[in-house]
Design a protein around this motif. Sequence first.
Motif, PDB file in Angstrom:
ATOM      1  N   GLN A  36       0.949   5.822  -1.245  1.00 29.35           N
ATOM      2  CA  GLN A  36       0.145   6.831  -1.826  1.00 29.35           C
ATOM      3  C   GLN A  36       0.948   7.701  -3.910  1.00 29.35           C
ATOM      4  O   GLN A  36       1.909   6.792  -3.574  1.00 29.35           O
ATOM      5  CB  GLN A  36       0.354   8.142  -0.973  1.00 29.35           C
ATOM      6  CG  GLN A  36       1.452   8.110  -0.371  1.00 29.35           C
ATOM      7  CD  GLN A  36       1.850   9.528   0.666  1.00 29.35           C
ATOM      8  OE1 GLN A  36       0.232   9.405   1.356  1.00 29.35           O
ATOM      9  NE2 GLN A  36       2.526  10.773   0.269  1.00 29.35           N
ATOM     10  N   ALA A  79      -7.770   2.388  -6.120  1.00 25.48           N
ATOM     11  CA  ALA A  79      -7.191   3.504  -4.839  1.00 25.48           C
ATOM     12  C   ALA A  79      -8.503   3.086  -3.915  1.00 25.48           C
ATOM     13  O   ALA A  79      -8.755   1.835  -3.608  1.00 25.48           O
ATOM     14  CB  ALA A  79      -8.396   4.555  -5.845  1.00 25.48           C
ATOM     15  N   ARG A  80      -7.969   3.738  -2.543  1.00 25.89           N
ATOM     16  CA  ARG A  80      -8.492   3.467  -1.625  1.00 25.89           C
ATOM     17  C   ARG A  80      -9.425   4.787  -0.607  1.00 25.89           C
ATOM     18  O   ARG A  80      -8.553   5.813  -0.606  1.00 25.89           O
ATOM     19  CB  ARG A  80      -7.536   3.096  -0.841  1.00 25.89           C
ATOM     20  CG  ARG A  80      -7.843   2.631   0.844  1.00 25.89           C
ATOM     21  CD  ARG A  80      -6.857   1.577   1.570  1.00 25.89           C
ATOM     22  NE  ARG A  80      -5.822   3.091   2.106  1.00 25.89           N
ATOM     23  CZ  ARG A  80      -5.142   2.779   1.384  1.00 25.89           C
ATOM     24  NH1 ARG A  80      -4.078   2.416   1.209  1.00 25.89           N
ATOM     25  NH2 ARG A  80      -3.825   3.880   2.490  1.00 25.89           N
ATOM     26  N   ILE A 113      -3.402   4.342  -2.674  1.00 25.12           N
ATOM     27  CA  ILE A 113      -3.465   2.947  -3.022  1.00 25.12           C
ATOM     28  C   ILE A 113      -2.899   1.863  -2.330  1.00 25.12           C
ATOM     29  O   ILE A 113      -2.682   1.579  -1.196  1.00 25.12           O
ATOM     30  CB  ILE A 113      -2.450   3.187  -4.390  1.00 25.12           C
ATOM     31  CG1 ILE A 113      -0.959   3.403  -4.248  1.00 25.12           C
ATOM     32  CG2 ILE A 113      -3.085   4.329  -5.171  1.00 25.12           C
ATOM     33  CD1 ILE A 113       0.065   3.226  -5.136  1.00 25.12           C
ATOM     34  N   ASP A 114      -4.044   0.605  -2.934  1.00 24.93           N
ATOM     35  CA  ASP A 114      -2.896  -0.933  -2.662  1.00 24.93           C
ATOM     36  C   ASP A 114      -3.145  -1.655  -3.901  1.00 24.93           C
ATOM     37  O   ASP A 114      -3.353  -0.941  -4.892  1.00 24.93           O
ATOM     38  CB  ASP A 114      -5.049  -1.218  -2.295  1.00 24.93           C
ATOM     39  CG  ASP A 114      -4.938  -1.076  -1.020  1.00 24.93           C
ATOM     40  OD1 ASP A 114      -4.093  -0.754  -0.114  1.00 24.93           O
ATOM     41  OD2 ASP A 114      -6.126  -1.113  -0.578  1.00 24.93           O
ATOM     42  N   ALA A 115      -1.583  -1.968  -3.706  1.00 29.16           N
ATOM     43  CA  ALA A 115      -1.193  -2.890  -4.810  1.00 29.16           C
ATOM     44  C   ALA A 115      -1.159  -4.793  -4.953  1.00 29.16           C
ATOM     45  O   ALA A 115      -0.521  -4.768  -3.186  1.00 29.16           O
ATOM     46  CB  ALA A 115      -0.167  -2.381  -5.298  1.00 29.16           C
ATOM     47  N   GLU A 139     -13.924   4.300 -13.015  1.00 28.77           N
ATOM     48  CA  GLU A 139     -12.570   4.908 -13.553  1.00 28.77           C
ATOM     49  C   GLU A 139     -12.284   4.753 -14.900  1.00 28.77           C
ATOM     50  O   GLU A 139     -11.430   4.958 -15.324  1.00 28.77           O
ATOM     51  CB  GLU A 139     -12.070   3.054 -13.018  1.00 28.77           C
ATOM     52  CG  GLU A 139     -12.562   3.275 -11.054  1.00 28.77           C
ATOM     53  CD  GLU A 139     -10.618   1.902 -11.891  1.00 28.77           C
ATOM     54  OE1 GLU A 139     -10.765   1.579 -12.486  1.00 28.77           O
ATOM     55  OE2 GLU A 139     -10.607   1.030  -9.899  1.00 28.77           O
ATOM     56  N   MET A 170      -2.526   5.606 -11.255  1.00 29.05           N
ATOM     57  CA  MET A 170      -2.089   3.927 -10.594  1.00 29.05           C
ATOM     58  C   MET A 170      -1.529   3.507 -11.437  1.00 29.05           C
ATOM     59  O   MET A 170      -0.737   2.724 -11.527  1.00 29.05           O
ATOM     60  CB  MET A 170      -3.247   4.095 -10.142  1.00 29.05           C
ATOM     61  CG  MET A 170      -4.564   4.237  -9.192  1.00 29.05           C
ATOM     62  SD  MET A 170      -5.950   3.201  -8.639  1.00 29.05           S
ATOM     63  CE  MET A 170      -6.778   3.909 -10.410  1.00 29.05           C
ATOM     64  N   SER A 192       0.682  -0.929   0.514  1.00 28.45           N
ATOM     65  CA  SER A 192      -0.122  -0.083  -0.252  1.00 28.45           C
ATOM     66  C   SER A 192       1.166   1.398   0.141  1.00 28.45           C
ATOM     67  O   SER A 192       1.885   1.145   0.409  1.00 28.45           O
ATOM     68  CB  SER A 192      -0.486  -0.296   1.479  1.00 28.45           C
ATOM     69  OG  SER A 192      -0.393  -0.163   2.395  1.00 28.45           O
ATOM     70  N   ARG A 250       1.560   1.278 -11.109  1.00 22.27           N
ATOM     71  CA  ARG A 250       2.211  -0.216 -11.845  1.00 22.27           C
ATOM     72  C   ARG A 250       3.651  -0.674 -11.796  1.00 22.27           C
ATOM     73  O   ARG A 250       3.636  -1.757 -11.597  1.00 22.27           O
ATOM     74  CB  ARG A 250       0.761  -0.320 -12.593  1.00 22.27           C
ATOM     75  CG  ARG A 250      -0.564  -0.563 -11.847  1.00 22.27           C
ATOM     76  CD  ARG A 250      -1.379  -0.690 -13.646  1.00 22.27           C
ATOM     77  NE  ARG A 250      -1.436  -1.453 -14.788  1.00 22.27           N
ATOM     78  CZ  ARG A 250      -1.426  -2.728 -14.882  1.00 22.27           C
ATOM     79  NH1 ARG A 250      -2.434  -3.075 -14.194  1.00 22.27           N
ATOM     80  NH2 ARG A 250      -1.101  -3.474 -15.551  1.00 22.27           N
ATOM     81  N   GLU A 292      -6.629  10.640 -12.453  1.00 23.80           N
ATOM     82  CA  GLU A 292      -6.151   9.262 -11.131  1.00 23.80           C
ATOM     83  C   GLU A 292      -6.223   7.904 -11.669  1.00 23.80           C
ATOM     84  O   GLU A 292      -5.103   6.977 -11.006  1.00 23.80           O
ATOM     85  CB  GLU A 292      -7.694   9.170 -10.102  1.00 23.80           C
ATOM     86  CG  GLU A 292      -7.833  10.183  -8.911  1.00 23.80           C
ATOM     87  CD  GLU A 292      -9.429  10.612  -9.720  1.00 23.80           C
ATOM     88  OE1 GLU A 292      -9.799  11.810  -8.531  1.00 23.80           O
ATOM     89  OE2 GLU A 292      -9.659  10.579 -10.482  1.00 23.80           O
ATOM     90  N   VAL A 327      -3.482  -2.309  -9.167  1.00 20.32           N
ATOM     91  CA  VAL A 327      -3.058  -1.019  -8.108  1.00 20.32           C
ATOM     92  C   VAL A 327      -4.827  -0.659  -8.002  1.00 20.32           C
ATOM     93  O   VAL A 327      -5.543   0.291  -9.510  1.00 20.32           O
ATOM     94  CB  VAL A 327      -2.478   0.462  -9.386  1.00 20.32           C
ATOM     95  CG1 VAL A 327      -2.161   1.220  -8.094  1.00 20.32           C
ATOM     96  CG2 VAL A 327      -0.997  -1.039  -8.860  1.00 20.32           C
TER      97      VAL A 327
END
Length: 298
Positions: A103, A148-149, A135-137, A155, A164, A101, A168, A160, A146
């Motif tokens: 940003q 967004a959180r 972000i979470d990946a 999307e 992301m 995780s 990646r 955004e 990847v």
Amino acid sequence: LVAWRVAGPTLMLACTAGSPAPAPTPSPAVAAPALPSPIVSTRVLLPRTQPLTTWTISAVTRLNVSGAAMPAGVSDEQRVDTRALVSMSFERTATGALRGSGQVDSFTVRSSIADNPTPAPLTAAAPSRVSLLLIDAFIDSTSLRVVARPPLANECDRPEVSAMQLARELLVRVPDGVGEGDQWRDSTVTLVCRSGVPLTVYTITHSTLATVSRETLVVRREMTTRLEGKGGSAFRAFELVGAGSGTQRLEIAARTGILETLQGSSTLTMQLTERIPPGTPRSQQVLQRVELRAERQR
């Protein structure tokens, strides 16, 4: 082992006509062939945890458009520059899978079509800025995500998503136990959206551990990409197909497993077909070339 063999007759004394017999000349010593040195192979074993790290990453994208006429005032060649600061930390498994995780900060887009209010399909979005995106990946041999959180409600054509996509590129899978010259393969499927057209992107990545030293691992990646998608409505439908390839060179710190630098380039050829009944379908071709750079910030 080196074996020595000494050959030579025993020295003998004899009397011949009152004179001692001459001593025979000893044969030279002959060495057995030396055994080859054993080959020592260095196998990679990276830490299970990668601490929070920040990278600067930038991409220069050039688009050459042909086919259907572009809107008035828009060139058939455009340039899009994207840049961001990405910070992430990871947990790693023995297969090289990463889950983390972080940003994306200070994401910016600068486009040569900034003043065009209605860009044609397949052209880049207008300049935008994302101040901060959490972000979470995740990456393994079959998945690369990847998100967004919290997740975005939509999307499609969002800045955004472009942010992301930059993040990646920093996800690199290196399995435990690989040595210099070893190769591994990843095959991923992702869903994206461009100009309102949902796309399925198929990517195959062949990675090679090119060199290994005490300080640095050098990984080379070769990617092939195929994409396809349909969208629109019965009154205005779009169909998009594309294929491309790319290469990357990555330097990874051998002690920590942290990506130090990345350099890459790729080419993607896309064709968009627009159908507005009862008219004749129109086609637009786009050649996309991308130069990518990333560097760890100390």
